[in-house]
Design a protein around this motif. Structure first.
Motif, PDB file in Angstrom:
ATOM      1  N   LEU A  77       0.198 -56.944  18.352  1.00  0.00           N
ATOM      2  CA  LEU A  77      -0.879 -57.319  19.046  1.00  0.00           C
ATOM      3  C   LEU A  77      -1.648 -58.263  18.092  1.00  0.00           C
ATOM      4  O   LEU A  77      -1.866 -59.476  18.455  1.00  0.00           O
ATOM      5  N   LYS A  82      -5.397 -64.742  16.731  1.00  0.00           N
ATOM      6  CA  LYS A  82      -6.533 -65.341  18.623  1.00  0.00           C
ATOM      7  C   LYS A  82      -6.142 -65.760  19.408  1.00  0.00           C
ATOM      8  O   LYS A  82      -5.025 -66.630  18.792  1.00  0.00           O
ATOM      9  N   PRO A  83      -5.721 -65.272  20.482  1.00  0.00           N
ATOM     10  CA  PRO A  83      -6.420 -64.052  21.195  1.00  0.00           C
ATOM     11  C   PRO A  83      -6.353 -62.788  20.901  1.00  0.00           C
ATOM     12  O   PRO A  83      -6.620 -62.134  21.907  1.00  0.00           O
ATOM     13  N   TYR A  84      -4.654 -62.662  20.860  1.00  0.00           N
ATOM     14  CA  TYR A  84      -4.562 -60.982  20.529  1.00  0.00           C
ATOM     15  C   TYR A  84      -3.912 -60.989  21.568  1.00  0.00           C
ATOM     16  O   TYR A  84      -4.017 -59.406  22.184  1.00  0.00           O
ATOM     17  N   GLU A  85      -3.575 -61.748  22.109  1.00  0.00           N
ATOM     18  CA  GLU A  85      -2.509 -61.263  23.339  1.00  0.00           C
ATOM     19  C   GLU A  85      -1.118 -61.832  23.510  1.00  0.00           C
ATOM     20  O   GLU A  85      -0.810 -62.537  23.320  1.00  0.00           O
ATOM     21  N   ILE A 115      -5.958 -51.973  25.250  1.00  0.00           N
ATOM     22  CA  ILE A 115      -5.612 -53.019  25.357  1.00  0.00           C
ATOM     23  C   ILE A 115      -6.050 -52.475  26.730  1.00  0.00           C
ATOM     24  O   ILE A 115      -6.456 -51.982  27.555  1.00  0.00           O
ATOM     25  N   ARG A 118      -4.435 -58.959  31.659  1.00  0.00           N
ATOM     26  CA  ARG A 118      -5.464 -59.773  32.314  1.00  0.00           C
ATOM     27  C   ARG A 118      -4.223 -61.125  32.817  1.00  0.00           C
ATOM     28  O   ARG A 118      -2.878 -60.906  32.587  1.00  0.00           O
ATOM     29  N   ASP A 120      -1.963 -63.860  33.871  1.00  0.00           N
ATOM     30  CA  ASP A 120      -0.913 -64.361  33.333  1.00  0.00           C
ATOM     31  C   ASP A 120      -0.944 -66.061  33.814  1.00  0.00           C
ATOM     32  O   ASP A 120      -0.540 -66.421  34.992  1.00  0.00           O
ATOM     33  N   LEU A 128      -0.712 -60.891  31.208  1.00  0.00           N
ATOM     34  CA  LEU A 128      -0.670 -60.635  29.698  1.00  0.00           C
ATOM     35  C   LEU A 128      -1.917 -59.640  29.142  1.00  0.00           C
ATOM     36  O   LEU A 128      -2.583 -59.241  29.891  1.00  0.00           O
ATOM     37  N   ARG A 130      -4.080 -57.658  26.333  1.00  0.00           N
ATOM     38  CA  ARG A 130      -4.852 -58.265  24.862  1.00  0.00           C
ATOM     39  C   ARG A 130      -5.399 -57.344  24.846  1.00  0.00           C
ATOM     40  O   ARG A 130      -5.678 -56.256  25.122  1.00  0.00           O
ATOM     41  N   THR A 132      -8.666 -55.021  22.950  1.00  0.00           N
ATOM     42  CA  THR A 132      -9.748 -55.006  23.024  1.00  0.00           C
ATOM     43  C   THR A 132     -10.508 -55.362  21.728  1.00  0.00           C
ATOM     44  O   THR A 132     -10.463 -55.129  20.650  1.00  0.00           O
ATOM     45  N   LYS A 136      -8.710 -53.286  18.448  1.00  0.00           N
ATOM     46  CA  LYS A 136      -8.691 -54.434  17.477  1.00  0.00           C
ATOM     47  C   LYS A 136      -9.668 -53.520  16.185  1.00  0.00           C
ATOM     48  O   LYS A 136      -8.258 -53.767  14.757  1.00  0.00           O
TER      49      LYS A 136
END
Length: 241
Positions: A77, A82-85, A115, A118, A120, A128, A130, A132, A136
């Motif tokens: 990820l 970005k947005p790392y998802e 993570i 979210r 989709d 999705l 993502r 967190t 990161k």
């Protein structure tokens, strides 16, 4: 792809090394001199090195509370930008994880707070995954430790040898990844044909038997017990209720 030139000294050196796989090959040369075992020398070394390297990752991932699978999820990820998802299927395809139950893996990493799921927007039933903010931070530290750890394992190789090995492995990996997989396809096709044959046989048998029928079910027979002829051709008298 750039052509490789392996000097004579390097070629001679490989014959002087004696690792666990070389002992295995020597035993097969003794037991089956009619077969060339050298291809298994390549396969065996790749497999054993992969196993050793995977075990060694615990020494630098363990202190961060990460398993190899959790590490693979968050760094995949992280490098996506970005947005790392990503969608779960894309996450599995792009990571270094083997195929398996991706949902369970995601659940475990989500429980660590690294993570989150979210909705989709392009698929109401999908989700999705993502990274967190905490995920990161951990991913950035973990990947730096990982690069340093692997570099330490490879110190036995000179820079030129590393490049040469990486190029050879890439050549082999490309060939394997792009090769058709007839065995797997044949397996699936065989399974489908078998299933269709079974279905066809069942339909034929049902057609020969004809529909189930009952005796004594006409008008005026309300008080009589019915005798049903089942799929086995035998008469069955249902119990009174």
């Amino acid at each position: 792809m750039t052509a490789l030139r392996i000097d004579r000294a390097t070629a001679d050196m490989t014959t002087d090394l004696s690792d666990s796989v070389e002992r295995l090959l020597a035993e097969w040369r003794r037991e089956r001199p009619d077969i060339d075992p050298s291809p298994v020398g390549v396969q065996g070394r790749i497999m054993r090195l992969a196993a050793h390297l995977l075990r060694q990752t615990d020494s630098w991932l363990g202190p961060l509370g990460l398993s190899w699978e959790a590490f693979s999820v968050i760094v995949t990820l992280r490098r996506s930008g970005k947005p790392y998802e990503m969608r779960p299927t894309d996450l599995l395809a792009e990571s270094l994880l083997t195929s398996g139950a991706i949902t369970n893996r995601i659940d475990k990493v989500e429980a660590l707070g690294l993570i989150e799921r979210r909705p989709d927007p392009s698929d109401r039933r999908g989700a999705l995954i993502r990274l967190t903010p905490a995920g990161k931070r951990v991913a950035d530290r973990a990947i730096a430790d990982h690069f340093a750890g692997v570099d330490g394992v490879l110190t036995v190789l000179a820079p030129a040898e590393r490049r040469q090995l990486a190029t050879l492995l890439a050549k082999l990996l490309v060939a394997v990844e792009e090769a058709p997989k007839p065995a797997r396809r044949a397996e699936l096709r065989s399974g489908r044909l078998t299933a269709r044959a079974d279905e066809g046989a069942a339909v034929d048998q049902a057609a020969k038997r004809g529909p189930q029928r009952s005796r004594g079910a006409g008008r005026g027979d309300a008080g009589r017990r019915h005798v049903a002829v089942g799929p086995d051709g035998q008469e069955h008298v249902p119990a009174r209720r």
